[in-house]
Design a protein around this motif. Sequence first.
Motif, PDB file in Angstrom:
ATOM      1  N   ALA A 160       0.827  -1.206   0.000  1.00  0.00           N
ATOM      2  CA  ALA A 160       0.000   0.000   0.000  1.00  0.00           C
ATOM      3  C   ALA A 160       0.859   1.253   0.000  1.00  0.00           C
ATOM      4  CB  ALA A 160      -0.928  -0.012   1.217  1.00  0.00           C
ATOM      5  N   MET A 161       2.181   1.069  -0.139  1.00  0.00           N
ATOM      6  CA  MET A 161       3.130   2.185  -0.099  1.00  0.00           C
ATOM      7  C   MET A 161       2.815   3.103   1.075  1.00  0.00           C
ATOM      8  SD  MET A 161       3.979   2.978  -4.053  1.00  0.00           S
ATOM      9  CE  MET A 161       2.329   3.175  -4.657  1.00  0.00           C
ATOM     10  N   CYS A 162       2.689   2.487   2.233  1.00  0.00           N
ATOM     11  CA  CYS A 162       2.262   3.240   3.413  1.00  0.00           C
ATOM     12  C   CYS A 162       3.289   4.305   3.779  1.00  0.00           C
ATOM     13  CB  CYS A 162       2.057   2.286   4.591  1.00  0.00           C
ATOM     14  SG  CYS A 162       1.471   3.147   6.054  1.00  0.00           S
ATOM     15  N   PRO A 163       2.827   5.525   3.984  1.00  0.00           N
ATOM     16  CA  PRO A 163       3.756   6.623   4.290  1.00  0.00           C
ATOM     17  C   PRO A 163       4.438   6.465   5.655  1.00  0.00           C
ATOM     18  CG  PRO A 163       1.479   7.364   4.454  1.00  0.00           C
ATOM     19  CD  PRO A 163       1.439   5.968   3.913  1.00  0.00           C
ATOM     20  N   ASN A 164       3.954   5.560   6.478  1.00  0.00           N
ATOM     21  CA  ASN A 164       4.538   5.389   7.813  1.00  0.00           C
ATOM     22  C   ASN A 164       5.614   4.313   7.844  1.00  0.00           C
ATOM     23  OD1 ASN A 164       2.520   7.186   8.736  1.00  0.00           O
ATOM     24  ND2 ASN A 164       1.082   5.491   8.810  1.00  0.00           N
ATOM     25  N   LEU A 165       5.911   3.742   6.702  1.00  0.00           N
ATOM     26  CA  LEU A 165       6.784   2.574   6.646  1.00  0.00           C
ATOM     27  C   LEU A 165       8.107   2.775   7.397  1.00  0.00           C
ATOM     28  CD1 LEU A 165       7.218   0.305   3.590  1.00  0.00           C
ATOM     29  CD2 LEU A 165       9.234   1.187   4.720  1.00  0.00           C
ATOM     30  N   GLU A 207       8.922   4.801   9.799  1.00  0.00           N
ATOM     31  CA  GLU A 207       8.677   4.867  11.238  1.00  0.00           C
ATOM     32  C   GLU A 207       8.376   3.485  11.814  1.00  0.00           C
ATOM     33  OE1 GLU A 207       5.820   7.876  13.560  1.00  0.00           O
ATOM     34  OE2 GLU A 207       6.026   8.232  11.410  1.00  0.00           O
ATOM     35  N   CYS A 208       7.487   2.757  11.158  1.00  0.00           N
ATOM     36  CA  CYS A 208       7.060   1.454  11.687  1.00  0.00           C
ATOM     37  C   CYS A 208       8.208   0.452  11.665  1.00  0.00           C
ATOM     38  CB  CYS A 208       5.881   0.919  10.894  1.00  0.00           C
ATOM     39  SG  CYS A 208       4.366   1.807  11.238  1.00  0.00           S
ATOM     40  N   PHE A 209       8.916   0.344  10.549  1.00  0.00           N
ATOM     41  CA  PHE A 209      10.007  -0.636  10.469  1.00  0.00           C
ATOM     42  C   PHE A 209      11.080  -0.304  11.500  1.00  0.00           C
ATOM     43  CE2 PHE A 209       9.476  -2.501   5.886  1.00  0.00           C
ATOM     44  CZ  PHE A 209       8.145  -2.776   6.171  1.00  0.00           C
ATOM     45  N   ASN A 210      11.334   0.962  11.694  1.00  0.00           N
ATOM     46  CA  ASN A 210      12.321   1.344  12.703  1.00  0.00           C
ATOM     47  C   ASN A 210      11.902   0.952  14.108  1.00  0.00           C
ATOM     48  OD1 ASN A 210      14.635   2.460  11.503  1.00  0.00           O
ATOM     49  ND2 ASN A 210      13.452   4.248  10.874  1.00  0.00           N
ATOM     50  N   SER A 240      -4.436   1.682  10.216  1.00  0.00           N
ATOM     51  CA  SER A 240      -4.938   0.760  11.218  1.00  0.00           C
ATOM     52  C   SER A 240      -3.834   0.247  12.148  1.00  0.00           C
ATOM     53  CB  SER A 240      -5.588  -0.396  10.489  1.00  0.00           C
ATOM     54  OG  SER A 240      -6.158  -1.259  11.379  1.00  0.00           O
ATOM     55  N   SER A 241      -2.626   0.131  11.609  1.00  0.00           N
ATOM     56  CA  SER A 241      -1.536  -0.432  12.402  1.00  0.00           C
ATOM     57  C   SER A 241      -0.518   0.629  12.797  1.00  0.00           C
ATOM     58  CB  SER A 241      -0.856  -1.527  11.603  1.00  0.00           C
ATOM     59  OG  SER A 241      -0.696  -1.122  10.256  1.00  0.00           O
ATOM     60  N   TYR A 242      -0.837   1.902  12.606  1.00  0.00           N
ATOM     61  CA  TYR A 242       0.107   2.964  12.908  1.00  0.00           C
ATOM     62  C   TYR A 242       0.393   3.014  14.403  1.00  0.00           C
ATOM     63  CZ  TYR A 242       2.102   7.638  13.207  1.00  0.00           C
ATOM     64  OH  TYR A 242       2.915   8.698  13.458  1.00  0.00           O
ATOM     65  N   HIS A 243       1.677   2.947  14.744  1.00  0.00           N
ATOM     66  CA  HIS A 243       2.083   2.978  16.160  1.00  0.00           C
ATOM     67  C   HIS A 243       1.380   1.906  16.971  1.00  0.00           C
ATOM     68  CE1 HIS A 243       4.005   7.234  16.528  1.00  0.00           C
ATOM     69  NE2 HIS A 243       4.662   6.423  15.719  1.00  0.00           N
TER      70      HIS A 243
END
Length: 287
Positions: free
Chosen positions: A40-45, A47-50, A277-280
């Motif tokens: 989904a080319m999530c813009p939070n990628l 941040e989340c992977f880190n 939905s899965s942000y942070h």
Amino acid sequence: DAPVLRKPAWIRARAPLGPEVRRIKALMREHKLATVCEEAMCPNLGECFNHGTATFMILGDVCTRRCPFCDVAHGRPEPPDPAEPEHLASSIAAMGLRYVVITSVDRDDLRDGGAAHFAACVRAVRAQEAGIRVEVLVPDFRGRESVALECFVDDAVPDVFNHNLETVPRLYREARPGADYVGSLRLLEAFKARHPDVLTKSGLMLGLGETRDEVLEVMRALRDHGCDMLTLGQYLQPSREHLPVRRYWTPEEFDSLREAGEAMGFCNVASGAMVRSSYHADLQAPL
Ligand code: SF4
Ligand code: SF4
């Protein structure tokens, strides 16, 4: 036809990438895993992977439904891959992730909607990696709710049970054909009744034409069905073929909804344009 609205400044285009993100991405490629983060080319990628968080898609990438906001392919899916739970678990362990979200397309073709396969994945991930936290983001298992919920027992009980309502009931016919608002609320309630100690979570995308009052009404309904956590984010149109964005909600409006949600008693509300939905998710779910 609705006009194509200009994206406001607060909609971030892309996440910055660092070495940790590149390492995880390479492993995902090597292990041939599908993540919502990348697809989904999530813009939070970044941040989340880190943070050691990622969202994995199980049960294939072909959905039996066709929601006009969603970019997933539809058609007739393959049978579940019996090797997937072990493969997923060993890959997650290799990546060193600490919080994973497991999700799937709708599998209306399966007798249990795919729930037994979900459960097998949760079990396998836990067996490989002690201390990891697992959230499931499940489809509605429509018409198979009780069979599906039977699967989430013992080691397969997730840390968080997430099921998104996606939008307000007035817009279901347009945005979620084949889904049932009341059925989705009941699914959350039924899970909570079986596992009162496990957090339940739901979310909506804003911008499809809903009003603030309608959103507040859905939030109240979620609380009435025992839902603990909430995510609210801005809907972004994946392509011109998908439902148009009717409105960009402002940062102030997202803040004000978060305050309203906290006042209603949600233990956590993530509300903001780029919230997914899965942000942070790792920070949202208390240990
Ligand atoms: Fe992945 Fe969810 Fe984070 Fe997006 S918000 S990068 S989908 S875990
Ligand atoms: Fe997309 Fe889920 Fe709708 Fe399938 S059911 S089209 S995966 S939103």
